[in-house]
Each structure stands twice: as structure tokens, then as C-alpha cells.
Write a protein that holds these residues in place. Structure first.
Motif, PDB file in Angstrom:
ATOM      1  N   GLU A 214       0.874  -1.326   0.216  1.00 57.38           N
ATOM      2  CA  GLU A 214      -0.031   0.069   0.160  1.00 57.38           C
ATOM      3  C   GLU A 214       1.236   1.467  -0.572  1.00 57.38           C
ATOM      4  OE1 GLU A 214      -3.419  -0.459  -0.378  1.00 57.38           O
ATOM      5  OE2 GLU A 214      -3.382  -2.721  -0.337  1.00 57.38           O
ATOM      6  N   THR A 215       2.137   1.033  -0.904  1.00 54.75           N
ATOM      7  CA  THR A 215       2.539   2.361  -0.705  1.00 54.75           C
ATOM      8  C   THR A 215       2.410   3.759  -1.251  1.00 54.75           C
ATOM      9  OG1 THR A 215       5.055   1.094  -0.830  1.00 54.75           O
ATOM     10  CG2 THR A 215       4.995   3.461  -1.136  1.00 54.75           C
ATOM     11  N   VAL A 216       1.543   3.462  -2.579  1.00 49.74           N
ATOM     12  CA  VAL A 216       0.554   4.101  -3.437  1.00 49.74           C
ATOM     13  C   VAL A 216      -0.232   5.007  -2.394  1.00 49.74           C
ATOM     14  CG1 VAL A 216      -0.183   4.615  -5.659  1.00 49.74           C
ATOM     15  CG2 VAL A 216       1.372   3.007  -5.594  1.00 49.74           C
ATOM     16  N   THR A 217      -0.963   4.115  -1.696  1.00 49.46           N
ATOM     17  CA  THR A 217      -2.427   4.571  -1.297  1.00 49.46           C
ATOM     18  C   THR A 217      -1.773   5.111   0.010  1.00 49.46           C
ATOM     19  OG1 THR A 217      -3.406   2.860  -1.092  1.00 49.46           O
ATOM     20  CG2 THR A 217      -4.282   3.835   0.604  1.00 49.46           C
ATOM     21  N   ALA A 218      -0.510   5.307   0.596  1.00 47.76           N
ATOM     22  CA  ALA A 218      -0.042   5.897   2.550  1.00 47.76           C
ATOM     23  C   ALA A 218       0.434   7.620   1.783  1.00 47.76           C
ATOM     24  CB  ALA A 218       1.749   4.911   1.930  1.00 47.76           C
ATOM     25  N   MET A 219       1.264   7.486   0.202  1.00 53.37           N
ATOM     26  CA  MET A 219       1.999   8.133   0.038  1.00 53.37           C
ATOM     27  C   MET A 219       0.818   9.805  -0.598  1.00 53.37           C
ATOM     28  SD  MET A 219       5.013   9.060  -0.153  1.00 53.37           S
ATOM     29  CE  MET A 219       6.198   7.451  -0.215  1.00 53.37           C
ATOM     30  N   ALA A 220      -0.723   8.628  -0.370  1.00 54.96           N
ATOM     31  CA  ALA A 220      -1.378   9.768  -1.281  1.00 54.96           C
ATOM     32  C   ALA A 220      -2.123  10.191   0.034  1.00 54.96           C
ATOM     33  CB  ALA A 220      -2.664   9.053  -1.910  1.00 54.96           C
ATOM     34  N   VAL A 221      -2.292   9.523   1.345  1.00 56.88           N
ATOM     35  CA  VAL A 221      -2.792   9.705   2.047  1.00 56.88           C
ATOM     36  C   VAL A 221      -2.023  11.190   3.047  1.00 56.88           C
ATOM     37  CG1 VAL A 221      -2.592   9.808   4.867  1.00 56.88           C
ATOM     38  CG2 VAL A 221      -3.785   8.252   3.287  1.00 56.88           C
ATOM     39  N   ASP A 260     -10.432   3.839  -3.941  1.00 58.67           N
ATOM     40  CA  ASP A 260     -11.707   2.188  -2.851  1.00 58.67           C
ATOM     41  C   ASP A 260     -10.869   1.871  -1.753  1.00 58.67           C
ATOM     42  OD1 ASP A 260     -12.890   1.783  -5.258  1.00 58.67           O
ATOM     43  OD2 ASP A 260     -11.729   0.506  -6.711  1.00 58.67           O
ATOM     44  N   LYS A 261      -9.016   2.455  -1.726  1.00 58.12           N
ATOM     45  CA  LYS A 261      -8.329   2.055  -0.225  1.00 58.12           C
ATOM     46  C   LYS A 261      -9.042   3.215   0.254  1.00 58.12           C
ATOM     47  CE  LYS A 261      -5.562  -0.918  -1.858  1.00 58.12           C
ATOM     48  NZ  LYS A 261      -6.008  -2.961  -1.568  1.00 58.12           N
ATOM     49  N   VAL A 263     -11.653   4.894   0.754  1.00 59.68           N
ATOM     50  CA  VAL A 263     -13.095   4.316   0.990  1.00 59.68           C
ATOM     51  C   VAL A 263     -13.212   3.976   2.344  1.00 59.68           C
ATOM     52  CG1 VAL A 263     -15.811   3.488   0.867  1.00 59.68           C
ATOM     53  CG2 VAL A 263     -14.605   4.519  -1.189  1.00 59.68           C
ATOM     54  N   THR A 264     -12.155   2.706   2.311  1.00 57.81           N
ATOM     55  CA  THR A 264     -11.948   1.235   3.448  1.00 57.81           C
ATOM     56  C   THR A 264     -11.520   2.307   4.699  1.00 57.81           C
ATOM     57  OG1 THR A 264     -11.873  -0.305   1.820  1.00 57.81           O
ATOM     58  CG2 THR A 264     -11.079  -1.048   3.561  1.00 57.81           C
ATOM     59  N   ILE A 265     -10.550   2.185   4.685  1.00 56.86           N
ATOM     60  CA  ILE A 265     -10.038   3.233   6.117  1.00 56.86           C
ATOM     61  C   ILE A 265     -11.040   4.222   6.333  1.00 56.86           C
ATOM     62  CG2 ILE A 265      -7.855   4.566   5.841  1.00 56.86           C
ATOM     63  CD1 ILE A 265      -6.489   3.937   3.972  1.00 56.86           C
ATOM     64  N   GLY A 266     -11.362   5.316   5.538  1.00 51.12           N
ATOM     65  CA  GLY A 266     -11.936   5.890   5.875  1.00 51.12           C
ATOM     66  C   GLY A 266     -13.822   5.929   6.929  1.00 51.12           C
ATOM     67  N   TYR A 267     -14.365   5.018   6.068  1.00 48.49           N
ATOM     68  CA  TYR A 267     -15.207   4.483   6.976  1.00 48.49           C
ATOM     69  C   TYR A 267     -15.390   3.565   7.577  1.00 48.49           C
ATOM     70  CZ  TYR A 267     -17.941   6.995   3.350  1.00 48.49           C
ATOM     71  OH  TYR A 267     -18.084   8.930   2.901  1.00 48.49           O
ATOM     72  N   SER A 268     -14.285   2.996   7.709  1.00 53.12           N
ATOM     73  CA  SER A 268     -14.337   1.702   8.760  1.00 53.12           C
ATOM     74  C   SER A 268     -13.852   2.825  10.022  1.00 53.12           C
ATOM     75  CB  SER A 268     -12.861   0.624   8.101  1.00 53.12           C
ATOM     76  OG  SER A 268     -11.489   0.932   8.095  1.00 53.12           O
TER      77      SER A 268
END
Length: 380
Positions: A214-221, A260-261, A263-268
Motif C-alpha cells: 500500500e505504498t501508493v495509498t500511503a503517499m496519497a494520504v 477504493d482504499k 473508502v475502506t480506511i475512511g468509513y471503517s
């Protein structure tokens, strides 16, 4: 209560009350807000809502606006730019006029009346964004206009607050203060779009070479948080920076995967905490002590946004029902209005009794918005 148990309770309440609300035909956000009122100081007082929980709630609204940016149609956003500006301007002028004249008519001194008018200019778009996303209305012309108008509203609110503080402390307003705010806001958006677009693309491309989960997601965050921080340095709300970051990343090839990632992080975790926290902070016991003017002031706040933004939307060729939807979407006031009220209290313009008036308005506008949005969007 232990912070971990508080978070567990908030998440359980968010999902259970949200589900009940949906079963009765209302947005989940309404149930989550009501759940927060139940476990907050208003009724059961089970959650102390300390700094740890507040931080997660703040991250929740940042992620929510980041997701809104990811979901925004860029072409539609460009298309609604001028209409959104016009909507925002009238959505500031009309509520200010309603609040100022209403307070004067009720016998409040001029400076207090000015601050009471100024507080009504604020819009808090987090709750509206959550409801629009839930109803699949965010990517519509109306949804995009509401978000774009809220961005302009944020800048206009800072200008109004600067003018009011200047009048209260110096008796006048220095033009260089206003010019500085406008220049800073323009620089933020200009540099964000010109430098941010290629920078975001290169960072996301480079992150693919790091073979960790999840490096791409981490960089987006990370990009989201950087933009939120920069926005606050430019005296703009962090959620506006997060929204801009979402728009820029939304134009990249990684947009769908990141969405998609997130949404999972946010809504959980984060977004439910934010929505329940609105109810926790809305101590409805204030309503039992609210005077007649506090209730009237809340209705002036509702009418001001509906009339002001509605007229602006009609002038920009929106249909009457779309104009009503835009006006309703701009009703909520939360953190921005409370910040302005706190500034008035700190500056000596408000006493504790006057401070309760905008607090009452914030609670009422927050509670009625989900009902109103549900009604106007089901009339299509």
C-alpha cells in the motif's frame, strides 16, 4: 472511560444508529449524529471526547473532503466555477444582512450585531458532503456547485472575520489586511494547481517503485495531509486543501485504486468518528436555555443560506428545485461558525450569554440539514 473503549463505543454507535436511520429512509449521517447526541453530554455522557478522539474526528472530515475531491468531475468543476462564485457571494451577503438586521432589531449593540451577522456567513460542508456521497449526488452539477461554493465561502468567511476584528479593535479596517488574505488564497490555489499537478503525478509514479504494501495509498494520504497543512498556513481551512489534493489525485491514473482504499480506511474508522463527534459536541441542553432570539437567529441562518444561495443559483440558470437543493446544502454551520464566535468572545464583543446564540444556531442547523436534504433531493 478508556480512550480505546470510547472509540469502540463510537464506532458501534455509528454503524448501529446509521443503519437504523437508513431503515427509516433517512441518511446514515443523521443516525450517526443522533447517536453522538445520545452518548455525549446531552444524554448519557459516556464519552469525554478528549484530544485523541478529536484528532481522529478531524482526520475524518479531512478524509471525507479528500474523497469528495477524488469523486469530483474535473470538467464539471470547471463548468460550475463562475456559478459557484456567484452562489457563494450571495450566500455570504444575504445571511450577513439577515443576522445583522435581526440582531439590531432585537436591540443588540452594533458591534455584536455585526459579529452575529458575520457568523451566519460560515458554511461547514462536511456533513453535507457525507449525505451527498451517500445519496450518490456528489458528482452532479448541484453537488459540485455546493462544494465549489463552499471553497469560495471559506475565503470570504476569513475576509469577513478580518473586517469584524478590525472594526472591533481599531475602529477601522486596513486594506492591506484584506489584500493579503486575497493574495494568499489566490497563491494557494494557483500554486496548488500549477505545481501540485505535476508533483502529485511524479510522487505517485515514484511510489510504485517502492515494493512495500500500500505504498501508493500511503503517499496519497501524505499528499492529502501536506495540502491540508499548507492550506492552514495560508489561513484556509485544512479540509479545502484536502479537497484540492483529492481533485489533483483524481486526475491521475491511480485514482480508482486510491479511492477504493480511502473508502475502506475512511468509513471503517475516521469518518464514522467525525459524524458521531458532531452529535457529541452538539450539547442540546443549550436549547433548553436558549432565548427566543437564539431560535430566531437559527432560522435566520437557515433562511439566509436558502435565499442567498438560492437566488444566486437561479440567476445562474439552475432550476428552482436545484436552487433549493444548493441552498439547503449550504445550511450547516459547525467549526467555522464556532471559531468566529470564539474570536468574538475573545475580542470582548460577546459575553457568555451572547455566545450561546451562535452555539444554538450551530446545533439547530446541524440537526435539520439531513432532514431538509432528504426532502429536497427526493422531490426530483
Amino acid at each position: 472511560m478508556d480512550v480505546f473503549l470510547e472509540l469502540a463505543l463510537i464506532l458501534i454507535v455509528a454503524k448501529v444508529f446509521g443503519y437504523i436511520s437508513v431503515r427509516f429512509g433517512f441518511p446514515a449521517a443523521l443516525g450517526q449524529l443522533m447517536g453522538g447526541i445520545v452518548i455525549g453530554p446531552s444524554i448519557l455522557n459516556l464519552v469525554s471526547y478528549d484530544e485523541e478522539v478529536r484528532l481522529l474526528a478531524d482526520l475524518g472530515v479531512v478524509i471525507l473532503l479528500f474523497l469528495a475531491g477524488l469523486e469530483t468531475d474535473i470538467d464539471e468543476f470547471k463548468h460550475v466555477g463562475i456559478p459557484a462564485f456567484f452562489v457563494a457571494v450571495l450566500g455570504v451577503l444575504i445571511p450577513f444582512t439577515f443576522g445583522y438586521l435581526g440582531a439590531l432589531a432585537w436591540g443588540y449593540p452594533r458591534v455584536q450585531a455585526l459579529f452575529l451577522g458575520g457568523i451566519l456567513t460560515a458554511t461547514s460542508v462536511g456533513l453535507t458532503t457525507s449525505i451527498l456521497m451517500e445519496m450518490k449526488k456528489l458528482r452532479t452539477r448541484v453537488g459540485t456547485t455546493i462544494l465549489a461554493a463552499a471553497v469560495v465561502d471559506d475565503v470570504l468567511g476569513i475576509i469577513v472575520l478580518t473586517i469584524l476584528v478590525g472594526i472591533n479593535t481599531r475602529g477601522t479596517v486596513y486594506m492591506e489586511d484584506l489584500i493579503l488574505i486575497i493574495v494568499e488564497a489566490a497563491l494557494f490555489f494557483l500554486l496548488g494547481l500549477l505545481l501540485g499537478t505535476p508533483a502529485v503525478r511524479r510522487i505517485l509514479e515514484a511510489s510504485k517503485r517502492i515494493t512495500l504494501p500500500e505504498t501508493v495509498t500511503a503517499m496519497a494520504v501524505a499528499i492529502m495531509l501536506i495540502f491540508a497543512s499548507i492550506a492552514e498556513h495560508f489561513k484556509i481551512a485544512g479540509i479545502t486543501g484536502a479537497y484540492l489534493a483529492g481533485i489533483l489525485i483524481g486526475a491521475s491514473g491511480e485514482a480508482r485504486k486510491i479511492t477504493d482504499k480511502m473508502v475502506t480506511i475512511g468509513y471503517s474508522l475516521f469518518i464514522p468518528i467525525f459524524l458521531v463527534s458532531i452529535g457529541i459536541e452538539s450539547d442540546v441542553r443549550v436549547l433548553t436555555h436558549a432565548g427566543t432570539f437564539a431560535i430566531l437567529y437559527a432560522f435566520l441562518g437557515i433562511a439566509g443560506k436558502v435565499v442567498g444561495c438560492g437566488i444566486g443559483a437561479l440567476a445562474m440558470k439552475f432550476t428552482p428545485i436545484e436552487a433549493l437543493q444548493i441552498g439547503m446544502g449550504m445550511i450547516p454551520r459547525m467549526e467555522v461558525a464556532l471559531i468566529m464566535a470564539n474570536v468574538a468572545l475573545r475580542e470582548g464583543a460577546f459575553d457568555r450569554g451572547t455566545f450561546a446564540i451562535p452555539v444554538t444556531m450551530v446545533i439547530i442547523t446541524t440537526i435539520v440539514t439531513p432532514f431538509l436534504l432528504k426532502c429536497v433531493f427526493t422531490r426530483e
